[in-house]
Design an enzyme around this catalytic site. Structure first.
Site, PDB file in Angstrom:
ATOM      1  N   THR A  85       0.867  -1.167  -0.056  1.00 56.80           N
ATOM      2  CA  THR A  85      -0.189   0.216   0.109  1.00 56.80           C
ATOM      3  C   THR A  85       0.770   1.313   0.056  1.00 56.80           C
ATOM      4  O   THR A  85       0.478   2.123  -0.663  1.00 56.80           O
ATOM      5  CB  THR A  85      -0.957  -0.172   1.282  1.00 56.80           C
ATOM      6  OG1 THR A  85      -1.816  -1.028   1.056  1.00 56.80           O
ATOM      7  CG2 THR A  85      -1.725   1.584   1.169  1.00 56.80           C
TER       8      THR A  85
ATOM      9  N   SER B 263       0.702 -10.109  -0.267  1.00 54.81           N
ATOM     10  CA  SER B 263       0.112 -11.631  -0.002  1.00 54.81           C
ATOM     11  C   SER B 263       0.701 -12.484  -1.144  1.00 54.81           C
ATOM     12  O   SER B 263       0.883 -13.644  -0.817  1.00 54.81           O
ATOM     13  CB  SER B 263      -1.376 -11.376  -0.509  1.00 54.81           C
ATOM     14  OG  SER B 263      -2.011 -10.387   0.048  1.00 54.81           O
TER      15      SER B 263
ATOM     16  N   CYS C  82      -3.288 -17.256  21.735  1.00 48.04           N
ATOM     17  CA  CYS C  82      -3.261 -15.878  22.238  1.00 48.04           C
ATOM     18  C   CYS C  82      -2.065 -15.153  21.629  1.00 48.04           C
ATOM     19  O   CYS C  82      -1.197 -15.669  21.522  1.00 48.04           O
ATOM     20  CB  CYS C  82      -2.890 -16.138  23.738  1.00 48.04           C
ATOM     21  SG  CYS C  82      -4.275 -17.121  24.652  1.00 48.04           S
TER      22      CYS C  82
END
Ligand code: ASP
Length: 348
Positions: A18, A64, A284
């Site tokens: 981006t 990606s 977690c």
């Protein structure tokens, strides 16, 4: 590049993402733009009192699409320019930045210069972009030196929204917020406000003067298996029986717990007996695996599953790729997974 021993020089490597994108006026889609355009949008780049050269991927990529081949390209660029530059800033998409940072930390052994990955949530051509600050501060950190003239930072890092973090400890946690990365289990290496405050106790300094050695072989015969309530035997069995599978990151609950199902333990034992290295990493975000705490964790240990302690999935996965890429034996890989190579887990 102009060479001058006193003046820092940074190589800015643009892979895509981006940060280097601009809106196509016809389709409205975001497309990559060149480094020259980047300079137009960030005129502040000319104001630094150090040299900045750039190197751009022929085909800038959405992160990606990152893979082991692209990591090798990055490693090659850094190695072949290593003696010429004080530091390296890598512009990278945020989606897989934590994987790339982790992979590079293992592939660049003996690093004594900064390699700082950064990106942004909004393209640099957008008025409210976070890309400018991320880019400019990354460059400033990459050029910073200690009083003895050596680089202030000498490891692979991620810089994002006022925080410099050890790369192999990072995770992307937010798809929208500028504050998108965290290093949950290791202190930030620097925090940025009016001043850049370096956490000198947390930054890795190697006084052995080990020369840079690069490793470009990664074995990608690995998988991530995430447990969830109701997971079926067929799913686990299918993953663990993939042909050629070398290593698995098993994402478990809490402090490393899994359902107490006989079939699960059988599947895991069969795989570890076949030489598949299975590493227990908690789902977690923060805290560590302790397989001795509950019976459910203890059973995994008996099935030959290794504790990943407080490692991230990103670091565990790339570490498996790296170790198997070095053609180590299964026992050697198991040993290495339980030790820190470049500060990826909180134990020696
Ligand atoms: N899809 C983009 C990428 O990771 C998102 C970003 O750069 O933030 O390449």
């Amino acid at each position: 590049m102009k060479t001058n021993t006193a003046t820092p020089s940074i190589l800015l490597v643009y892979t895509g993402g981006t940060i280097g994108m601009i809106e196509n006026p016809v389709t409205g889609a975001l497309e990559n733009f060149s480094f020259e355009q980047l300079k137009k949008h960030v005129p502040e780049l000319q104001k630094f009192n150090f040299y900045i050269d750039s190197w751009q991927f022929d085909h800038p990529m959405d992160s990606s699409d990152m893979d082991a081949k692209a990591w090798c390209m990055l490693v090659d660029i850094i190695q072949s320019n290593y003696d010429r530059y004080t530091g390296f800033v890598v512009l990278h998409g945020t989606d897989t930045m934590a994987f790339t940072a982790s992979a590079l930390s293992f592939m660049l052994h003996g690093l004594s210069k900064p390699v700082i990955l950064t990106g942004s949530q909004l393209p640099i051509g957008v008025i409210r972009t976070d890309g400018k600050e991320n880019l400019l501060t990354s460059l400033e950190i990459a050029a910073a030196s200690r009083p003895d003239g050596k680089p202030m930072v000498q490891e692979v890092c991620v810089y994002f929204e006022n925080k410099l973090m050890r790369g192999n400890r990072t995770t992307k946690l937010n798809a929208e917020d500028f504050n998108a990365f965290r290093s949950y289990n290791y202190p930030d290496l620097a925090t940025v406000g009016i001043h850049i405050r370096y956490n000198l106790n947390a930054i890795h300094y190697d006084n052995t003067e080990t020369p840079l050695t690069v490793y470009t072989e990664m074995n990608t015969n690995v998988a991530v298996l995430k447990l969830f309530p109701g997971i079926q035997e067929m799913v686990v069995r299918s993953v663990l029986s993939i042909e050629g599978l070398k290593g698995v990151v098993l994402e478990t609950y809490g402090s490393g717990n899994a359902p107490r199902k006989g079939w699960l333990l059988d599947c895991l034992s069969e795989a570890t007996n076949r030489g598949v290295v299975i590493v227990n990493v908690t789902q977690c975000k923060s805290g560590m695996v302790d397989m001795d705490r509950y019976e459910t964790g203890y059973q995994l240990k008996s099935a030959g599953v290794l504790s990943g302690y407080d490692i991230t999935t990103e670091a565990a996965l790339t570490k498996l790729m790296f170790l198997f890429g070095q053609h180590l034996s299964v026992d050697e890989v198991r040993q290495e997974m339980m030790h820190s190579i470049v500060g990826e887990i909180s134990m020696e």
